[in-house]
Write an enzyme that holds these catalytic residues in place. Sequence first.
Site, mmCIF file in Angstrom:
data_model
loop_
_atom_site.group_PDB
_atom_site.id
_atom_site.type_symbol
_atom_site.label_atom_id
_atom_site.label_comp_id
_atom_site.label_asym_id
_atom_site.label_seq_id
_atom_site.Cartn_x
_atom_site.Cartn_y
_atom_site.Cartn_z
ATOM 1 N N GLY A 175 0.786 -1.235 0.000
ATOM 2 C CA GLY A 175 0.000 0.000 0.000
ATOM 3 C C GLY A 175 0.814 1.279 0.000
ATOM 4 N N LEU A 222 3.987 2.678 -5.400
ATOM 5 C CA LEU A 222 3.491 3.560 -6.462
ATOM 6 C C LEU A 222 1.979 3.410 -6.684
ATOM 7 C CD1 LEU A 222 3.838 5.324 -9.063
ATOM 8 C CD2 LEU A 222 4.553 3.236 -10.238
ATOM 9 N N TYR A 277 11.475 -13.035 -11.694
ATOM 10 C CA TYR A 277 10.283 -12.216 -11.408
ATOM 11 C C TYR A 277 9.121 -12.645 -12.304
ATOM 12 C CZ TYR A 277 7.361 -8.004 -11.050
ATOM 13 O OH TYR A 277 6.322 -7.128 -10.850
ATOM 14 N N ASN A 314 3.729 -0.450 -18.372
ATOM 15 C CA ASN A 314 4.680 0.288 -17.523
ATOM 16 C C ASN A 314 3.999 1.411 -16.741
ATOM 17 O OD1 ASN A 314 6.220 -1.118 -19.601
ATOM 18 N ND2 ASN A 314 7.978 -0.028 -18.775
ATOM 19 N N LYS A 332 17.558 11.388 -13.305
ATOM 20 C CA LYS A 332 18.773 11.740 -14.064
ATOM 21 C C LYS A 332 18.677 13.152 -14.642
ATOM 22 C CE LYS A 332 20.708 7.453 -15.900
ATOM 23 N NZ LYS A 332 20.966 6.742 -17.170
#
Length: 323
Positions: A17, A20, A145, A174, A196
Amino acid sequence: MTSSNGTGPKRVLVTGGSGLVGRAIEQLVQGGEALPSEEWTFLSSKDADLTNAAETRAVFARCQPTHVIHLAAMVGGLFRNMKYNLDFWRQNVHINDNVLQTAHEHGVTKVISCLSTCIFPDKTTYPIDETMIHNGPPHSSNFGYSYAKRMIDIQNRGYHEQHGRMFTAVIPTNVFGMYDNFNIEEGHVLPGLIHKTYLAQKNGTPLVVWGSGKPRRQFIYSLDLARLFIWVLREYQEIEPIILSVGEEEEVSIKEAAESIVSAMGFKGEVIFDTTKSDGQYKKTASNSKLRKYLPDFQFTPFSQAVKETCDWFVANYDVARK
């Protein structure tokens, strides 16, 4: 979005929770999108170690959920996955088995788990759809994964066939947004690029993008995904997974994503693509036609707007953001 299945109170437990997607769902729930009949609990890794069966049981005993949105996972970007495939497999298998089995033991009405498009076969035809998950091995870079997430689909089918459970899964493309992990080395591509760009701007240095910039991705804003999760919780009645994504026509290259971030942050420096770094999968184009059959009119946030909101949040919350 209204509820069509049952009028009793729903006690919704969200694992992962504080991540993201969990934070995005919490934002909507606190912003008035919860129904009066719903109680929401957002669980973070500080509340329980879900790789531990006893701790998982204790949390379920305390919260007594009727519904579970299962987001908790060990996650990371391309380079972390390549380094720790075994750890990704073991941690995620333990988490998933503990959550699903404990939900079954507690008679939970519905569990929605979160998968990923990386679970699809590496060698495939595009667009990928929900029927193709088990048609071949996933990309070798993150097999640990990917296989752990695939097994949720197998378990869901098993709980349904043996026990009549309504355990299902969604497959987002994504995801990005506020409260993401902006770690450059280990995070996903978009938050890494945002961090970045922030540093390049601050230090007056070029922005170095790993890879050629040619791979293409479908990005979904976390708040859009959160709205869809709430819809799945209330309305979706299939065991088979559903892809939650923008359409194929919304796919953008990593180069275009970088340009969108550069524009959102007003970066004026040089942008360099470091082609000595791996590109990962060139494309993972997913079909959202199943979603569109259910929700033909769902409006996704335009990519440039979602990127701008995420960049603005990151700059404003730089000191507390995960990085």
